[in-house]
Enzyme design. Sequence first.
Site, mmCIF file in Angstrom:
data_model
loop_
_atom_site.group_PDB
_atom_site.id
_atom_site.type_symbol
_atom_site.label_atom_id
_atom_site.label_comp_id
_atom_site.label_asym_id
_atom_site.label_seq_id
_atom_site.Cartn_x
_atom_site.Cartn_y
_atom_site.Cartn_z
ATOM 1 N N GLU A 260 1.164 -1.094 -0.341
ATOM 2 C CA GLU A 260 -0.358 0.269 0.055
ATOM 3 C C GLU A 260 0.732 1.449 0.106
ATOM 4 O OE1 GLU A 260 -2.797 -0.773 2.891
ATOM 5 O OE2 GLU A 260 -3.344 -2.434 2.164
ATOM 6 N N HIS A 278 -7.475 1.461 0.966
ATOM 7 C CA HIS A 278 -8.075 1.068 2.027
ATOM 8 C C HIS A 278 -8.671 2.585 3.635
ATOM 9 C CE1 HIS A 278 -5.120 -0.528 5.897
ATOM 10 N NE2 HIS A 278 -7.017 -0.590 6.548
HETATM 11 P P1 NAD Z 1 -11.411 -10.030 14.702
HETATM 12 O O1 NAD Z 1 -10.256 -10.812 15.789
HETATM 13 O O2 NAD Z 1 -12.688 -10.244 15.164
HETATM 14 O O3 NAD Z 1 -11.970 -11.395 13.884
HETATM 15 C C1 NAD Z 1 -11.029 -12.452 12.885
HETATM 16 C C2 NAD Z 1 -11.849 -13.368 12.967
HETATM 17 O O4 NAD Z 1 -10.810 -14.376 12.419
HETATM 18 C C3 NAD Z 1 -11.264 -14.622 14.359
HETATM 19 O O5 NAD Z 1 -12.748 -14.909 14.677
HETATM 20 C C4 NAD Z 1 -11.100 -15.379 14.286
HETATM 21 O O6 NAD Z 1 -11.338 -16.388 14.885
HETATM 22 C C5 NAD Z 1 -10.780 -15.846 12.525
HETATM 23 N N1 NAD Z 1 -9.562 -16.052 12.512
HETATM 24 C C6 NAD Z 1 -8.145 -16.400 12.980
HETATM 25 N N2 NAD Z 1 -7.696 -16.968 12.399
HETATM 26 C C7 NAD Z 1 -8.080 -17.890 11.524
HETATM 27 C C8 NAD Z 1 -7.855 -18.350 9.863
HETATM 28 N N3 NAD Z 1 -6.869 -19.077 9.802
HETATM 29 N N4 NAD Z 1 -9.568 -18.480 8.688
HETATM 30 C C9 NAD Z 1 -10.489 -17.625 9.652
HETATM 31 N N5 NAD Z 1 -10.777 -17.233 10.539
HETATM 32 C C10 NAD Z 1 -9.495 -17.273 11.310
HETATM 33 O O7 NAD Z 1 -10.760 -8.961 14.200
HETATM 34 P P2 NAD Z 1 -11.811 -7.789 12.996
HETATM 35 O O8 NAD Z 1 -12.444 -6.718 13.869
HETATM 36 O O9 NAD Z 1 -13.253 -8.372 12.145
HETATM 37 O O10 NAD Z 1 -11.216 -7.943 11.596
HETATM 38 C C11 NAD Z 1 -11.492 -8.822 10.849
HETATM 39 C C12 NAD Z 1 -9.418 -7.663 9.898
HETATM 40 O O11 NAD Z 1 -10.475 -6.960 9.455
HETATM 41 C C13 NAD Z 1 -8.688 -7.575 10.761
HETATM 42 O O12 NAD Z 1 -7.670 -8.145 9.254
HETATM 43 C C14 NAD Z 1 -8.426 -5.952 10.241
HETATM 44 O O13 NAD Z 1 -7.378 -5.851 10.559
HETATM 45 C C15 NAD Z 1 -8.728 -5.305 9.690
HETATM 46 N N6 NAD Z 1 -10.125 -4.202 9.354
HETATM 47 C C16 NAD Z 1 -9.811 -3.462 8.326
HETATM 48 C C17 NAD Z 1 -10.276 -2.626 8.201
HETATM 49 C C18 NAD Z 1 -9.713 -0.983 6.968
HETATM 50 O O14 NAD Z 1 -9.894 -0.333 7.174
HETATM 51 N N7 NAD Z 1 -9.687 -2.024 5.933
HETATM 52 C C19 NAD Z 1 -11.014 -1.933 9.382
HETATM 53 C C20 NAD Z 1 -11.264 -2.741 10.492
HETATM 54 C C21 NAD Z 1 -10.358 -3.533 10.996
HETATM 55 C C1 MLT Z 2 -7.374 -1.627 11.085
HETATM 56 O O1 MLT Z 2 -7.225 -2.146 11.408
HETATM 57 O O2 MLT Z 2 -8.361 -1.223 12.235
HETATM 58 C C2 MLT Z 2 -7.357 -0.562 10.178
HETATM 59 O O3 MLT Z 2 -6.804 -1.099 9.178
HETATM 60 C C3 MLT Z 2 -8.424 0.389 9.433
HETATM 61 C C4 MLT Z 2 -6.904 1.798 9.773
HETATM 62 O O4 MLT Z 2 -6.141 1.560 10.026
HETATM 63 O O5 MLT Z 2 -7.744 3.064 9.455
#
Ligand code: NAD
Ligand code: MLT
Length: 310
Positions: A260, A278
């Site tokens: 990124e 993102h």
């Molecule tokens: P979370 O920890 O609540 O959920 C993640 C889930 O993945 C858990 O239930 C865990 O058991 C599961 N997991 C772990 N290993 C696994 C595997 N091998 N196969 C399948 N499932 C598995 O996290 P969340 O808050 O739901 O966030 C999920 C993802 O989204 C993270 O990578 C986070 O960084 C990302 N995220 C991205 C943004 C963005 O801006 N795009 C914003 C927020 C979160």
């Molecule tokens: C996160 O993991 O919370 C996301 O990637 C969002 C961010 O960093 O802003």
Amino acid sequence: MKYRVLVSDPLAEEGIDILKEFCDVDVKTGLTEDQLVAIIGDYDALLVRSGTEVTARVIDAGTKLKFIGRAGAGVDNIDTEAATRRGIIVANAPEGNTLAATEHTMAMMLSLARNIPQATASLKKGEWKRSKFMGVELNDKVLGIIGFGRIGREVAKRAQAMEMKCIAYDPFITKERAASLGVEMVPIEELFRRADVITVHTPLIKETRHLINAKSIATMKDGVRLINCARGGIIDEAALVDAIKSGKVAGAALDVFENEPPTDSPLLELDKVIVTPHLGASTVEAQKNVAISVANQCISVLSGGAAKYV
Ligand code: NAD
Ligand code: MLT
């Protein structure tokens, strides 16, 4: 003497205001690793989003560091092992942006199904191509959710409201828990076979890197649609490019990338791939939530207390 806190990525004012009541705060964004290494020794705490790579070098140079806060969920940009070795507490704010990332996933899924970004660009160029942008309905389609944590579960609720059938794979969630939300837990191979749309919501760890790859794509339905609003690297981008070009994958919606920003990525040249830079957590509400959460945890740790999300 007041504690000194460095904020090295943009953080909402509400969080900065909380920090300023107890600490001297410097906001310095866009620093290189060398620049960060040069100044981090002056600070008791470092607060970041996803832009700053908190490497072992940075951590080792942070001789006074007691706390590293991540205003968001993923801590993959922080060398947590190096921090633990030095006794530095690392905390995140995993709940504050759940709904923002969920709503972004839904927006991406609907945009993908109805070609909204492509149709917008075409109309703005002066074209009127109604048949080119024929879409598909989500009603009655099978949504495969990989990673049934906070965001995965919220996505399921909303997809069910659109009458999608939700199946999920997550090795750490029981069938009973999923069933209570109307979702069927299945082995990943079955999810690949049955889903019309697949969305990933796992962390990026060894087990999930390239979880979606050429081999797994080959077992999916022809015309499957893929969504990644979690972390770049969960989908093998080279395999995705091939699968889009061959028509095996009908489209993909990506908010996150292996590198990124994804400069020079062949993905950006494909019409069937829709992208955002993102933006999953980029809502006013989410940024306020995560900034407040991480600021409060920072103050708690600096005053000898605990962090909520270690
Ligand atoms: P979370 O920890 O609540 O959920 C993640 C889930 O993945 C858990 O239930 C865990 O058991 C599961 N997991 C772990 N290993 C696994 C595997 N091998 N196969 C399948 N499932 C598995 O996290 P969340 O808050 O739901 O966030 C999920 C993802 O989204 C993270 O990578 C986070 O960084 C990302 N995220 C991205 C943004 C963005 O801006 N795009 C914003 C927020 C979160
Ligand atoms: C996160 O993991 O919370 C996301 O990637 C969002 C961010 O960093 O802003």
